[in-house]
Design a protein around this motif. Structure first.
Motif, PDB file in Angstrom:
ATOM      1  N   ASN A   1       0.856  -1.186   0.000  1.00 24.66           N
ATOM      2  CA  ASN A   1       0.000   0.000   0.000  1.00 24.66           C
ATOM      3  C   ASN A   1       0.894   1.240   0.000  1.00 24.66           C
ATOM      4  O   ASN A   1       2.051   1.180   0.417  1.00 24.66           O
ATOM      5  CB  ASN A   1      -0.888   0.037   1.247  1.00 24.66           C
ATOM      6  CG  ASN A   1      -1.903  -1.077   1.267  1.00 24.66           C
ATOM      7  OD1 ASN A   1      -2.226  -1.667   0.240  1.00 24.66           O
ATOM      8  ND2 ASN A   1      -2.421  -1.372   2.434  1.00 24.66           N
ATOM      9  N   ALA A   2       0.332   2.366  -0.429  1.00 23.91           N
ATOM     10  CA  ALA A   2       1.078   3.630  -0.366  1.00 23.91           C
ATOM     11  C   ALA A   2       1.272   3.995   1.095  1.00 23.91           C
ATOM     12  O   ALA A   2       0.330   3.975   1.886  1.00 23.91           O
ATOM     13  CB  ALA A   2       0.315   4.733  -1.096  1.00 23.91           C
ATOM     14  N   ILE A   3       2.499   4.284   1.456  1.00 26.70           N
ATOM     15  CA  ILE A   3       2.828   4.621   2.836  1.00 26.70           C
ATOM     16  C   ILE A   3       3.591   5.933   2.850  1.00 26.70           C
ATOM     17  O   ILE A   3       4.556   6.104   2.100  1.00 26.70           O
ATOM     18  CB  ILE A   3       3.699   3.525   3.483  1.00 26.70           C
ATOM     19  CG1 ILE A   3       2.932   2.212   3.519  1.00 26.70           C
ATOM     20  CG2 ILE A   3       4.157   3.922   4.870  1.00 26.70           C
ATOM     21  CD1 ILE A   3       3.755   1.033   3.979  1.00 26.70           C
TER      22      ILE A   3
ATOM     23  N   SER B   1      11.465   1.369   6.992  1.00 23.52           N
ATOM     24  CA  SER B   1      12.693   0.805   6.432  1.00 23.52           C
ATOM     25  C   SER B   1      12.384  -0.198   5.335  1.00 23.52           C
ATOM     26  O   SER B   1      11.359  -0.876   5.359  1.00 23.52           O
ATOM     27  CB  SER B   1      13.471   0.112   7.557  1.00 23.52           C
ATOM     28  OG  SER B   1      14.522  -0.657   7.029  1.00 23.52           O
ATOM     29  N   ARG B   2      13.287  -0.330   4.375  1.00 24.40           N
ATOM     30  CA  ARG B   2      13.152  -1.349   3.337  1.00 24.40           C
ATOM     31  C   ARG B   2      13.297  -2.756   3.921  1.00 24.40           C
ATOM     32  O   ARG B   2      12.934  -3.716   3.306  1.00 24.40           O
ATOM     33  CB  ARG B   2      14.204  -1.143   2.248  1.00 24.40           C
ATOM     34  CG  ARG B   2      13.902  -0.010   1.330  1.00 24.40           C
ATOM     35  CD  ARG B   2      14.916  -0.027   0.179  1.00 24.40           C
ATOM     36  NE  ARG B   2      14.459   0.722  -0.953  1.00 24.40           N
ATOM     37  CZ  ARG B   2      13.665   0.249  -1.912  1.00 24.40           C
ATOM     38  NH1 ARG B   2      13.236  -0.965  -1.866  1.00 24.40           N
ATOM     39  NH2 ARG B   2      13.314   1.007  -2.918  1.00 24.40           N
ATOM     40  N   GLN B   3      13.865  -2.880   5.077  1.00 25.61           N
ATOM     41  CA  GLN B   3      14.062  -4.189   5.699  1.00 25.61           C
ATOM     42  C   GLN B   3      12.917  -4.544   6.642  1.00 25.61           C
ATOM     43  O   GLN B   3      13.120  -5.183   7.666  1.00 25.61           O
ATOM     44  CB  GLN B   3      15.391  -4.225   6.472  1.00 25.61           C
ATOM     45  CG  GLN B   3      16.626  -4.317   5.599  1.00 25.61           C
ATOM     46  CD  GLN B   3      17.016  -2.968   5.008  1.00 25.61           C
ATOM     47  OE1 GLN B   3      16.828  -1.944   5.630  1.00 25.61           O
ATOM     48  NE2 GLN B   3      17.539  -2.981   3.810  1.00 25.61           N
ATOM     49  N   SER B   4      11.705  -4.144   6.321  1.00 22.60           N
ATOM     50  CA  SER B   4      10.552  -4.503   7.131  1.00 22.60           C
ATOM     51  C   SER B   4       9.393  -4.881   6.216  1.00 22.60           C
ATOM     52  O   SER B   4       9.468  -4.709   5.008  1.00 22.60           O
ATOM     53  CB  SER B   4      10.153  -3.342   8.057  1.00 22.60           C
ATOM     54  OG  SER B   4       9.602  -2.284   7.299  1.00 22.60           O
ATOM     55  N   THR B   5       8.338  -5.371   6.809  1.00 22.24           N
ATOM     56  CA  THR B   5       7.155  -5.699   6.023  1.00 22.24           C
ATOM     57  C   THR B   5       6.294  -4.454   5.868  1.00 22.24           C
ATOM     58  O   THR B   5       6.416  -3.501   6.623  1.00 22.24           O
ATOM     59  CB  THR B   5       6.331  -6.812   6.698  1.00 22.24           C
ATOM     60  OG1 THR B   5       5.937  -6.366   7.994  1.00 22.24           O
ATOM     61  CG2 THR B   5       7.132  -8.096   6.796  1.00 22.24           C
ATOM     62  N   SER B   6       5.430  -4.479   4.868  1.00 22.34           N
ATOM     63  CA  SER B   6       4.530  -3.367   4.594  1.00 22.34           C
ATOM     64  C   SER B   6       3.120  -3.904   4.447  1.00 22.34           C
ATOM     65  O   SER B   6       2.924  -4.993   3.914  1.00 22.34           O
ATOM     66  CB  SER B   6       4.911  -2.669   3.287  1.00 22.34           C
ATOM     67  OG  SER B   6       6.204  -2.142   3.352  1.00 22.34           O
ATOM     68  N   PRO B   7       2.140  -3.137   4.871  1.00 25.68           N
ATOM     69  CA  PRO B   7       0.762  -3.556   4.596  1.00 25.68           C
ATOM     70  C   PRO B   7       0.518  -3.520   3.091  1.00 25.68           C
ATOM     71  O   PRO B   7       1.092  -2.698   2.377  1.00 25.68           O
ATOM     72  CB  PRO B   7      -0.093  -2.513   5.318  1.00 25.68           C
ATOM     73  CG  PRO B   7       0.821  -1.452   5.795  1.00 25.68           C
ATOM     74  CD  PRO B   7       2.224  -1.900   5.600  1.00 25.68           C
TER      75      PRO B   7
ATOM     76  N   CYS C   1       6.732 -18.016  -9.322  1.00 26.88           N
ATOM     77  CA  CYS C   1       7.357 -16.724  -9.567  1.00 26.88           C
ATOM     78  C   CYS C   1       6.763 -15.746  -8.561  1.00 26.88           C
ATOM     79  O   CYS C   1       5.556 -15.511  -8.556  1.00 26.88           O
ATOM     80  CB  CYS C   1       7.100 -16.259 -10.995  1.00 26.88           C
ATOM     81  SG  CYS C   1       7.951 -14.715 -11.376  1.00 26.88           S
ATOM     82  N   ASN C   2       7.603 -15.212  -7.682  1.00 30.38           N
ATOM     83  CA  ASN C   2       7.174 -14.284  -6.644  1.00 30.38           C
ATOM     84  C   ASN C   2       7.610 -12.881  -7.044  1.00 30.38           C
ATOM     85  O   ASN C   2       8.804 -12.633  -7.195  1.00 30.38           O
ATOM     86  CB  ASN C   2       7.799 -14.699  -5.308  1.00 30.38           C
ATOM     87  CG  ASN C   2       7.405 -13.783  -4.180  1.00 30.38           C
ATOM     88  OD1 ASN C   2       6.531 -12.943  -4.323  1.00 30.38           O
ATOM     89  ND2 ASN C   2       8.073 -13.933  -3.061  1.00 30.38           N
ATOM     90  N   MET C   3       6.646 -11.997  -7.229  1.00 32.58           N
ATOM     91  CA  MET C   3       6.955 -10.630  -7.637  1.00 32.58           C
ATOM     92  C   MET C   3       6.494  -9.658  -6.564  1.00 32.58           C
ATOM     93  O   MET C   3       5.395  -9.803  -6.023  1.00 32.58           O
ATOM     94  CB  MET C   3       6.265 -10.310  -8.959  1.00 32.58           C
ATOM     95  CG  MET C   3       6.806 -11.132 -10.109  1.00 32.58           C
ATOM     96  SD  MET C   3       5.729 -11.124 -11.539  1.00 32.58           S
ATOM     97  CE  MET C   3       4.541 -12.366 -11.064  1.00 32.58           C
ATOM     98  N   VAL C   4       7.333  -8.677  -6.258  1.00 36.56           N
ATOM     99  CA  VAL C   4       7.003  -7.651  -5.281  1.00 36.56           C
ATOM    100  C   VAL C   4       6.874  -6.324  -6.021  1.00 36.56           C
ATOM    101  O   VAL C   4       7.794  -5.901  -6.719  1.00 36.56           O
ATOM    102  CB  VAL C   4       8.080  -7.557  -4.183  1.00 36.56           C
ATOM    103  CG1 VAL C   4       7.730  -6.469  -3.175  1.00 36.56           C
ATOM    104  CG2 VAL C   4       8.246  -8.906  -3.476  1.00 36.56           C
TER     105      VAL C   4
END
Length: 132
Positions: free
Chosen positions: A15-17, A25-31, A104-107
């Protein structure tokens, strides 16, 4: 006849945060959202060929066959069941025991742009010319 991969695509989109203070941080999870979709280039082409041939040219439903491999796992069973529901022939899809189905896992970022991903497609190596 279509020869190629059958895979499950796992698409994750954040989601937009607002990160005005730099605390995210890029090293965390995001909703966000996570979805599972049928994929693989070969499977996608076989489905498209089936849909076009049966709707436009009144071809027999058995006209399109996919030659591929899936693992003997839940994702392999999902791929086979869903392809059969669509109408794509699966008699050319081999189940490779003790192998994982292709994933195939895409982020994606909140705008839908690809950030990165991982493709575990090693099972396609089990499709050998003599099996075609």
């Amino acid at each position: 006849m279509v020869i190629g991969s059958a895979a499950v695509d796992v698409v994750s989109q954040a989601n937009a945060i607002s990160d005005a203070d730099g605390s995210h941080s890029r090293q965390s999870t995001s909703p966000g959202t996570v979805g599972l979709h049928l994929g693989g280039v070969g499977r996608n082409i076989a489905e498209a060929a089936y849909r076009v041939s049966t709707s436009r040219f009144q071809a027999q439903p058995s006209a399109t066959v996919l030659v591929s491999s899936v693992g003997d796992d839940a994702l392999g069973r999902l791929l086979l069941e869903e392809m059969q529901k669509i109408g794509v022939r699966t008699d050319g899809v081999m189940t490779a025991h003790q192998r994982s189905s292709a994933v195939c896992n895409m982020v994606l970022d909140s705008s839908g742009n690809l950030i990165g991903g991982v493709a575990d497609m090693d099972i396609v190596k089990s499709i050998q010319p003599e099996t075609v």
